[in-house]
Enzyme design. Structure first.
Site, PDB file in Angstrom:
ATOM      1  N   ARG A 197      -7.895  -1.102 -20.634  1.00  0.00           N
ATOM      2  CA  ARG A 197      -7.986  -2.549 -20.838  1.00  0.00           C
ATOM      3  C   ARG A 197      -7.818  -3.283 -19.522  1.00  0.00           C
ATOM      4  O   ARG A 197      -6.945  -2.972 -18.715  1.00  0.00           O
ATOM      5  CB  ARG A 197      -6.906  -3.013 -21.818  1.00  0.00           C
ATOM      6  CG  ARG A 197      -6.832  -4.528 -21.925  1.00  0.00           C
ATOM      7  CD  ARG A 197      -6.253  -4.997 -23.229  1.00  0.00           C
ATOM      8  NE  ARG A 197      -7.035  -4.437 -24.327  1.00  0.00           N
ATOM      9  CZ  ARG A 197      -6.527  -3.678 -25.289  1.00  0.00           C
ATOM     10  NH1 ARG A 197      -5.255  -3.406 -25.308  1.00  0.00           N
ATOM     11  NH2 ARG A 197      -7.310  -3.205 -26.229  1.00  0.00           N
ATOM     12  N   GLY A 247      -5.349  -0.032  -8.899  1.00  0.00           N
ATOM     13  CA  GLY A 247      -5.026  -0.322  -7.502  1.00  0.00           C
ATOM     14  C   GLY A 247      -5.533   0.699  -6.501  1.00  0.00           C
ATOM     15  O   GLY A 247      -5.739   0.372  -5.337  1.00  0.00           O
ATOM     16  N   GLU A 248      -5.686   1.928  -6.925  1.00  0.00           N
ATOM     17  CA  GLU A 248      -5.975   2.980  -5.945  1.00  0.00           C
ATOM     18  C   GLU A 248      -7.300   3.697  -6.175  1.00  0.00           C
ATOM     19  O   GLU A 248      -7.858   4.289  -5.264  1.00  0.00           O
ATOM     20  CB  GLU A 248      -4.814   4.005  -5.961  1.00  0.00           C
ATOM     21  CG  GLU A 248      -3.520   3.362  -5.507  1.00  0.00           C
ATOM     22  CD  GLU A 248      -2.277   4.181  -5.822  1.00  0.00           C
ATOM     23  OE1 GLU A 248      -1.890   4.995  -4.996  1.00  0.00           O
ATOM     24  OE2 GLU A 248      -1.684   3.970  -6.910  1.00  0.00           O
ATOM     25  N   LYS A 256      -4.723   1.258 -18.012  1.00  0.00           N
ATOM     26  CA  LYS A 256      -4.597   2.267 -16.965  1.00  0.00           C
ATOM     27  C   LYS A 256      -4.313   1.508 -15.664  1.00  0.00           C
ATOM     28  O   LYS A 256      -3.779   0.409 -15.709  1.00  0.00           O
ATOM     29  CB  LYS A 256      -5.875   3.096 -16.882  1.00  0.00           C
ATOM     30  CG  LYS A 256      -6.130   3.932 -18.152  1.00  0.00           C
ATOM     31  CD  LYS A 256      -7.405   4.756 -18.021  1.00  0.00           C
ATOM     32  CE  LYS A 256      -7.600   5.644 -19.261  1.00  0.00           C
ATOM     33  NZ  LYS A 256      -8.898   6.390 -19.178  1.00  0.00           N
ATOM     34  N   GLY A 257      -4.616   2.054 -14.539  1.00  0.00           N
ATOM     35  CA  GLY A 257      -4.331   1.358 -13.283  1.00  0.00           C
ATOM     36  C   GLY A 257      -5.591   1.185 -12.472  1.00  0.00           C
ATOM     37  O   GLY A 257      -6.543   1.956 -12.603  1.00  0.00           O
ATOM     38  N   ALA A 292       0.602   1.843 -11.354  1.00  0.00           N
ATOM     39  CA  ALA A 292       1.213   1.850 -12.687  1.00  0.00           C
ATOM     40  C   ALA A 292       1.982   0.577 -13.000  1.00  0.00           C
ATOM     41  O   ALA A 292       2.614   0.483 -14.050  1.00  0.00           O
ATOM     42  CB  ALA A 292       2.159   3.050 -12.800  1.00  0.00           C
ATOM     43  N   ASN A 298      -7.056  -8.921 -16.275  1.00  0.00           N
ATOM     44  CA  ASN A 298      -7.652 -10.078 -15.603  1.00  0.00           C
ATOM     45  C   ASN A 298      -8.803  -9.594 -14.726  1.00  0.00           C
ATOM     46  O   ASN A 298      -8.598  -9.067 -13.639  1.00  0.00           O
ATOM     47  CB  ASN A 298      -6.590 -10.796 -14.758  1.00  0.00           C
ATOM     48  CG  ASN A 298      -7.146 -12.040 -14.094  1.00  0.00           C
ATOM     49  OD1 ASN A 298      -8.291 -12.065 -13.637  1.00  0.00           O
ATOM     50  ND2 ASN A 298      -6.338 -13.083 -14.039  1.00  0.00           N
ATOM     51  N   PHE A 333       0.818  -1.220   0.000  1.00  0.00           N
ATOM     52  CA  PHE A 333       0.000   0.000   0.000  1.00  0.00           C
ATOM     53  C   PHE A 333       0.847   1.263   0.000  1.00  0.00           C
ATOM     54  O   PHE A 333       0.386   2.328   0.403  1.00  0.00           O
ATOM     55  CB  PHE A 333      -0.984  -0.007   1.182  1.00  0.00           C
ATOM     56  CG  PHE A 333      -1.737  -1.298   1.321  1.00  0.00           C
ATOM     57  CD1 PHE A 333      -2.606  -1.701   0.313  1.00  0.00           C
ATOM     58  CD2 PHE A 333      -1.561  -2.133   2.404  1.00  0.00           C
ATOM     59  CE1 PHE A 333      -3.291  -2.901   0.401  1.00  0.00           C
ATOM     60  CE2 PHE A 333      -2.234  -3.342   2.502  1.00  0.00           C
ATOM     61  CZ  PHE A 333      -3.106  -3.727   1.505  1.00  0.00           C
TER      62      PHE A 333
END
Lengths: 163, 751
Positions: free
Chosen positions: B641, B717-718, B714-715, B520, B644, B251
């Site tokens: 995109r 996670g956050e 793109k990302g 990223a 998974n 994190f």
């Protein structure tokens, strides 16, 4: 300080180790028996990452003295699967993506097994409260609950399971 | 002749048999559910000793006495490391050679600059002996008054915020916009200090062999840790081997090597034996970073029809007395809402704290909950539905820069999220809905956003004559699913099924996979893999197209495509050849490709790049007791995109729970007299538990981005923290009519 000899049963196999009076069961499992699947997240019983089953009771192994394991039967994450055949809970955790970093996962699986051993048909609320003593910082918990309830359903139906 | 294999022009997902986009289960999952996965602290090399930190119990002053003889006299204690005997360093730990070099507390003096700062290390044959030895040090202090909280001192404008962003940014004339507004909101919100609290405490198992160093250590950035250590220790980076196959969460707190980990390494050097150092949970509230508290003032002006005329966002933040990390909270107002005038600004106060650090959505999370709350207040002031108000002020270009978005499917997120949640028909006024048990019911929403970043990484790909392939990259899986998603990208990159691919990662001797941060990693490491695989395939293509015996001979400008271990002529797929045949005829065992990635400066100059989302929350509040539960959360996110979907949905769920916790749970409480944290443990620092968590849903909204990178990633996670905190806070207002502007929201705010 002289060490104490402890004879116990771990995952169905006899086990013995030497420990000091102040050692936790978690340290004995991890350092003496090389069973490092149980994790230490807080050493204060708050996170549940060290959960094991002792004579049928779910226990935070960081809060139990190693010497108290004398004569007891202990189940750890390493004893959940049947050889190479995963326990339904383990399979459902994979299927439902109920794990991410995996650090809390052994504790969750052990706690969930203890739940299903006691109550093969828990409601969602029962599962959520039973597992409220296990912290996870990654998953948001929802998938864990889906996995536990799904595993419970499969085990009740006697569908392909870990035996 | 340069063969046109056009890999970069054909999106990998469009190729037949692609691994990208499949909801594969976690590749390392079996290791994790059986307890076999070996985390750093699970290692136990022969002859290993245990190191335990002694941490300061004052927040400011100096250590005047440590009872080293008492500790040394304890059976099993081997050494006590203090400023007097700590091995020499090649670089002052207070040196700051670049902005990403953060100062470390490595026993360089007796000074104490925050509570829980390491002041000594005890090394012993057992953990118990080291722990007891640390207690026997019985430190004495000369304490100075602690400076605590946002009002502890004079504030100043930081030189930069976040990663090199200006502390103040302005477009248009905010004061004129506010003056001309028919409706105004002027509200101040406070957010608390928060701690990452990854489930795995920071750990290191360090073993020296001469000037070579072997480390088991969780890291979100192995190459950066290697470079930092090389500088501190005065050894070559290649002499440092880091193994980080599994992180028990990061994190952001494991992005840069933490001081205590370096102390474990120095302890090993001092005693000449391998050493394990694992932080106790309470020691993680200090030397390993945190999210600083903020006080944010939002001033919003709107016309009578709800059109924004001005948006001003100021954030007061804290940082440490000895280093510069400035949480870019106000920058959250740059992206989401169109306004002719926007002003963002930051001021900072230095207090006696460990240096704050990047914590999941740094700036975005703190700024978002304030902005989304204020937008909700502005919608109310305009008597508009919060979703209609946001649509009214939908940004067609990035408001702060005027740049077009590389892609933005936020309208679809709003529509799909609202539909799934059942937002339509929500009463405007609060306290209008009750459930059968008489609980007040409220619905709120928030917009989510997070920049689509790219860092630098390298990868290596090998295609073998036996039909297999290997892709190597020193990437990091802290739970987000990198091993799985990157292997999917790798399989497509070399045109093999994922079963034929060996994916190697998680150690520092592999090509530098960059840092797993800023949401990223998939894009950055994925693009390096894509490039490396493309180069390996290009080598194969050259071999085939130049060889008259190959069915691909002379494919030339028509080019070839790679899949399932074969190259196909693009204009005539009946003509193909297996990798094995190409390599056998060429007499080669394998071909290799190397690739690099990094942002495309031209595209980054031309476009604003962000992921977006919309989050809808339902809460129920006991009208008499103020007891509060979130009962439903629906998020809809568009992030380019999706490699998974199974892993991505998990990331969204986890982020949404962090957002809920931001609104309702997490708060570090510091004692104003001592400067020590009052709740430095997992019982009193509240993170959500299973029983707190509502029914959740995360919708993956389709989005194609031709500009962010060739894979369109793109990302994820956050982003889901943003929007969610505001959605929950706004639902609480809708249920109760009470607007909490201090987070986390407490029962006493509601009764």
């Amino acid at each position: 300080m002289s060490k104490i000899h402890v004879t116990t049963t771990v995952n169905g196999e006899p086990a013995e180790f030497l420990c000091q009076p102040g050692n936790s069961l978690l340290d004995a499992l991890r350092d003496d028996l090389n069973l490092t699947g149980s994790k230490e997240g807080c050493s204060s019983g708050d996170c549940g990452a060290c959960s094991v089953i002792v004579d049928g009771r779910l226990v935070c192994s960081c809060l139990m003295l190693a010497v108290e394991a004398e004569g007891k039967s202990i189940t750890t994450i390493e004893g959940i699967a049947n050889g190479d055949v995963l326990h339904p809970l383990q399979r459902k955790f994979l299927e439902h993506a109920a794990l991410q970093c995996g650090f809390c996962t052994p504790g969750f699986l052990v706690a969930a097994k203890a739940l299903l051993d006691h109550n093969p048909d828990p409601t969602e609320t029962e599962a959520r409260y039973w597992l409220a003593g296990n912290l996870c910082r990654c998953t948001g918990y929802d998938k864990i609950i889906r996995a536990v309830l799904d595993a419970a359903a499969e085990m009740r139906a006697g569908a392909p399971a870990g035996e | 002749m340069t063969p046109d294999i056009s890999l970069s022009q054909v999106p990998a997902h469009a190729r037949h048999g692609s691994s990208i986009g499949r909801p594969l289960t976690r590749r390392e999952g079996v290791l994790k559910v059986t307890g076999v996965a070996r985390y750093a602290a699970d290692n136990h090399p022969a002859g290993m000793l245990y190191a335990v930190l002694a941490a300061s119990r004052i927040a400011r002053g100096r250590v005047t006495c440590l009872d080293v003889p008492a500790a040394m006299a304890h059976p099993g204690v081997v050494a006590v490391m203090t400023p007097a005997n700590r091995p020499a360093l090649a670089l002052d730990p207070d040196a700051k050679l670049h902005p990403f070099m953060f100062r470390l507390d490595l026993l360089q003096s007796d000074a104490v600059r925050y509570a829980n700062q390491p002041i000594a290390v005890v090394i012993a044959e057992t953990l118990e002996a080291a722990t007891e030895g640390a207690a026997l040090l019985a430190p004495r202090y000369e304490a100075l008054p602690a400076r605590v909280g946002l009002d502890a001192g004079e504030s100043f404008v930081p030189p930069v915020v976040g990663v090199g962003h200006p502390a103040e940014q302005l477009v248009g004339d905010v004061e004129a916009g506010l003056a001309s507004a028919a409706r105004r909101v002027d509200a101040t919100y406070e957010t608390p200090a928060q701690y990452h609290n990854a489930m795995e405490p920071h750990a290191v198992v360090a073993a020296w062999d001469g000037d070579s160093l072997s480390l088991d250590m969780p890291s979100q950035g192995m190459a950066m840790a290697q470079a930092r250590l090389a500088g501190l220790l005065g050894i070559a980076p290649e002499n440092i081997m880091i193994r980080s196959p599994f992180l028990g969460g990061g994190f952001g707190s494991k992005g840069l090597i933490a001081g205590p980990q370096v102390l474990g390494i120095l302890a090993a050097r001092l005693v000449g034996r391998p050493v394990k150092l694992v932080l106790r949970r309470e020691q993680m509230y200090g030397p390993v970073g945190h999210r600083p508290p903020t006080r944010q003032r939002l001033r919003i002006g709107a016309g009578a029809d709800g059109t924004l005329t001005a948006l001003a966002h100021h954030a007061l933040i804290t940082t440490s007395t000895f280093d510069d990390f400035f949480e870019p909270a106000a920058d959250a107002s740059h992206t989401l809402y169109a306004s002719p005038a926007i002003a963002t600004s930051h001021t900072a106060v230095r207090i006696d704290t460990g240096t704050p650090m990047f914590m999941r959505a740094p700036g975005e999370a703190t700024g978002s909950i304030a902005l989304e709350s204020a937008i909700d207040e502005a919608a109310l002031a305009c008597r508009m539905d919060p979703l209609a108000f946001r649509l009214k002020n939908y940004a067609e270009v990035e408001p702060i820069s005027g740049k077009p978005f590389s892609s933005k499917a936020l309208r679809a997120c709003y529509a799909q999220g609202a539909d799934r949640f059942g937002w339509a028909g929500r009463p405007l006024a609060p306290r209008q809905m009750r459930d059968a048990a008489g609980m007040l019911v409220g619905w709120g929403m928030g917009t989510a956003t997070f920049p689509a970043l790219m860092f630098q990484a390298e990868a290596r790909a090998v295609i073998r004559r036996n039909g297999g392939g290997v892709v190597e990259i020193g990437a990091h899986d802290m739970g987000q699913g990198a091993w799985t998603a990157l292997a999917q990208i790798a399989a497509d990159a070399v045109g093999l099924g994922i079963e034929q691919l060996e994916f190697r990662s998680g150690t520092s001797d592999l090509p530098d996979g960059g840092i797993a941060g800023g949401s990223a990693h998939t894009a950055t490491a994925g693009m390096a893999i894509h490039a490396a695989g493309g180069e390996a395939v290009a080598r194969l293509a050259e071999l085939a197209m130049d060889d008259a015996r190959s069915p691909l001979f002379g494919a030339g400008n028509a080019g070839v495509v790679a899949r399932d271990g074969r190259l196909f002529r693009r204009d005539d797929e009946s003509r193909s050849e297996s990798y094995a045949d190409i390599l056998t005829r060429a007499g080669l065992a394998q071909v290799e490709g190397r690739g690099k990635s990094g942002g495309d400066p031209a595209a980054q100059t031309a476009y604003a790049m962000h992921a977006h989302g919309a989050v809808f929350a339902e809460v129920k509040v006991d009208p008499d007791l103020g007891q509060l539960r979130v009962t439903r959360l629906v998020g809809a996110f568009a992030a380019g995109r999706i490699i998974n979907p199974r892993m991505v949905r998990s990331q969204y769920y986890g982020g949404m729970i962090w957002g809920m916790a931001f609104a309702l749970h997490e708060e570090a409480v510091t004692d104003r007299r001592s400067g020590r944290m009052l709740n430095a443990n997992l019982a009193d620092y509240h993170i959500p538990v299973n029983a707190d968590v509502p029914e959740m849903e995360a919708l993956l909204v389709e989005e194609h981005d031709p500009h962010v990178n060739a894979l369109g990633i793109k990302g994820v996670g956050e982003i889901a923290i943003t929007g969610t905190g505001g959605a929950v806070a706004n639902a609480v207002w809708h249920a109760t009519g009470m607007r909490a502007r201090r987070f986390p929201i407490r029962i006493d705010d509601l009764v």
